[in-house]
Design a protein around this motif. Structure first.
Motif, short mmCIF file in Angstrom:
data_model
loop_
_atom_site.label_atom_id
_atom_site.label_comp_id
_atom_site.label_asym_id
_atom_site.label_seq_id
_atom_site.Cartn_x
_atom_site.Cartn_y
_atom_site.Cartn_z
N VAL A 1 -0.14 -1.47 8.83
CA VAL A 1 -1.00 -0.42 9.37
C VAL A 1 -1.31 -0.71 10.84
O VAL A 1 -1.16 0.15 11.71
N ILE A 2 -1.74 -1.93 11.11
CA ILE A 2 -2.09 -2.31 12.48
C ILE A 2 -0.86 -2.27 13.39
O ILE A 2 -0.93 -1.78 14.52
N ASP A 3 0.28 -2.74 12.90
CA ASP A 3 1.52 -2.68 13.69
C ASP A 3 1.87 -1.24 14.06
O ASP A 3 2.30 -0.98 15.19
N ALA A 4 1.72 -0.32 13.12
CA ALA A 4 2.04 1.09 13.40
C ALA A 4 1.16 1.63 14.52
O ALA A 4 1.64 2.31 15.43
N ILE A 5 -0.12 1.29 14.48
CA ILE A 5 -1.05 1.77 15.51
C ILE A 5 -0.77 1.11 16.85
O ILE A 5 -0.62 1.78 17.87
N ILE A 6 -0.67 -0.20 16.84
CA ILE A 6 -0.57 -0.95 18.10
C ILE A 6 0.80 -0.80 18.76
O ILE A 6 0.91 -0.85 19.98
N CYS A 7 1.83 -0.59 17.97
CA CYS A 7 3.19 -0.53 18.53
C CYS A 7 3.63 0.89 18.87
O CYS A 7 4.27 1.11 19.90
N ASN A 8 3.34 1.83 18.00
CA ASN A 8 3.88 3.17 18.18
C ASN A 8 2.81 4.24 18.40
O ASN A 8 3.13 5.39 18.65
N GLY A 9 1.54 3.87 18.22
CA GLY A 9 0.46 4.82 18.44
C GLY A 9 0.34 5.87 17.37
O GLY A 9 -0.44 6.81 17.49
N VAL A 10 1.09 5.72 16.28
CA VAL A 10 1.05 6.67 15.18
C VAL A 10 1.06 5.90 13.86
O VAL A 10 1.90 5.03 13.65
N LEU A 11 0.13 6.25 13.00
CA LEU A 11 0.07 5.67 11.67
C LEU A 11 0.36 6.78 10.67
O LEU A 11 -0.42 7.72 10.53
N ASN A 12 1.51 6.69 10.01
CA ASN A 12 1.90 7.67 9.00
C ASN A 12 1.43 7.16 7.64
O ASN A 12 1.97 6.17 7.12
N PHE A 13 0.44 7.82 7.07
CA PHE A 13 -0.12 7.39 5.79
C PHE A 13 0.94 7.39 4.68
O PHE A 13 0.95 6.51 3.82
N ILE A 14 1.83 8.37 4.72
CA ILE A 14 2.84 8.51 3.66
C ILE A 14 3.80 7.32 3.67
O ILE A 14 4.23 6.84 2.62
N ASP A 15 4.13 6.81 4.86
CA ASP A 15 5.00 5.63 4.95
C ASP A 15 4.36 4.44 4.24
O ASP A 15 5.03 3.72 3.48
N ILE A 16 3.08 4.21 4.49
CA ILE A 16 2.37 3.09 3.86
C ILE A 16 2.25 3.32 2.36
O ILE A 16 2.46 2.40 1.56
N GLU A 17 1.95 4.55 1.96
CA GLU A 17 1.85 4.86 0.53
C GLU A 17 3.17 4.60 -0.18
O GLU A 17 3.20 3.99 -1.27
N GLY A 18 4.27 5.03 0.42
CA GLY A 18 5.58 4.85 -0.19
C GLY A 18 5.98 3.38 -0.29
O GLY A 18 6.52 2.94 -1.31
N LYS A 19 5.72 2.64 0.74
CA LYS A 19 6.11 1.23 0.77
C LYS A 19 5.30 0.39 -0.21
O LYS A 19 5.84 -0.51 -0.85
N TYR A 20 4.01 0.67 -0.30
CA TYR A 20 3.12 -0.19 -1.10
C TYR A 20 2.60 0.46 -2.37
O TYR A 20 1.81 -0.16 -3.10
N LYS A 21 3.01 1.69 -2.64
CA LYS A 21 2.59 2.39 -3.87
C LYS A 21 1.07 2.44 -3.99
O LYS A 21 0.49 2.05 -5.00
N ILE A 22 0.43 2.89 -2.91
CA ILE A 22 -1.02 3.05 -2.89
C ILE A 22 -1.35 4.48 -2.48
O ILE A 22 -0.50 5.20 -1.95
N ASN A 23 -2.57 4.89 -2.73
CA ASN A 23 -3.10 6.12 -2.18
C ASN A 23 -3.84 5.71 -0.91
O ASN A 23 -4.88 5.07 -0.99
#
Length: 177
Positions: free
Chosen positions: A105-127
């Motif tokens: 999550v932090i890498d997405a924000i700090i590196c690309n300036g965009v945090l895609n919730f769906i990417d994290i949900e898919g990778k870690y099977k969380i809501n």
């Protein structure tokens, strides 16, 4: 000073990478930003995900998979361990599942300036919204101040927000709390 320097670099044809790095669009780092593959480690931003880093010298830091480590600070102790064919590691930390989720999550924000919730949900099977309910509630102040924009699927750093990326990331950093 950072605003003036940033504006000068942007006017000279550079693009801003994360917090305090700039590159030409044609450089490897600029190209990585355009395809969303910028990564950050102890040494700063780089154009691809570096999985393992070896810390060399006293107080050097390293990262191997799910482990972080810090070398011994004393030069004598450092060389003593090496002479014994031992790693000169003073302390280490093994990341758990929550640490890995938060790192992404932090890498997405700090590196690309965009945090895609769906990417994290898919990778870690969380809501995402349930997992980070408190963090998303804390982000409302940043939304109100124009530092981030958010919708049901993502969070984005605004132009103004580039100056405030560390505090935004701290929302998701359990060690910062």
């Amino acid at each position: 000073m950072i605003v003036n320097a940033s504006n000068e670099l942007i006017d000279a044809g550079y693009i801003q990478i994360g917090i305090d790095h700039f590159a030409k669009k044609s450089d490897d780092l600029g190209k990585a930003l355009s395809i969303g593959s910028v990564a950050r480690n102890f040494n700063g931003y780089n154009p691809g995900r570096i999985k393992n880093l070896i810390g060399i010298g006293p107080s050097g830091s390293g990262r191997f998979g799910i482990f972080y480590m810090q070398n011994i600070f004393s030069l004598d102790d450092y060389y003593s361990k090496l002479s014994e064919n031992k790693l000169p590691v003073l302390k280490g930390y093994q990341l758990d599942r929550d640490d890995l989720i938060r790192r992404d999550v932090i890498d997405a924000i700090i590196c690309n300036g965009v945090l895609n919730f769906i990417d994290i949900e898919g990778k870690y099977k969380i809501n995402f919204r349930e997992y980070f309910e408190k963090e998303l509630a804390s982000s409302k102040a940043f939304i109100n101040d124009g530092i981030i924009e958010s919708d049901e699927k993502s969070m984005r750093i605004t132009k103004l927000g580039k100056l405030f990326i560390p505090p935004v990331c701290s929302i998701f950093d359990k060690f910062f709390r």
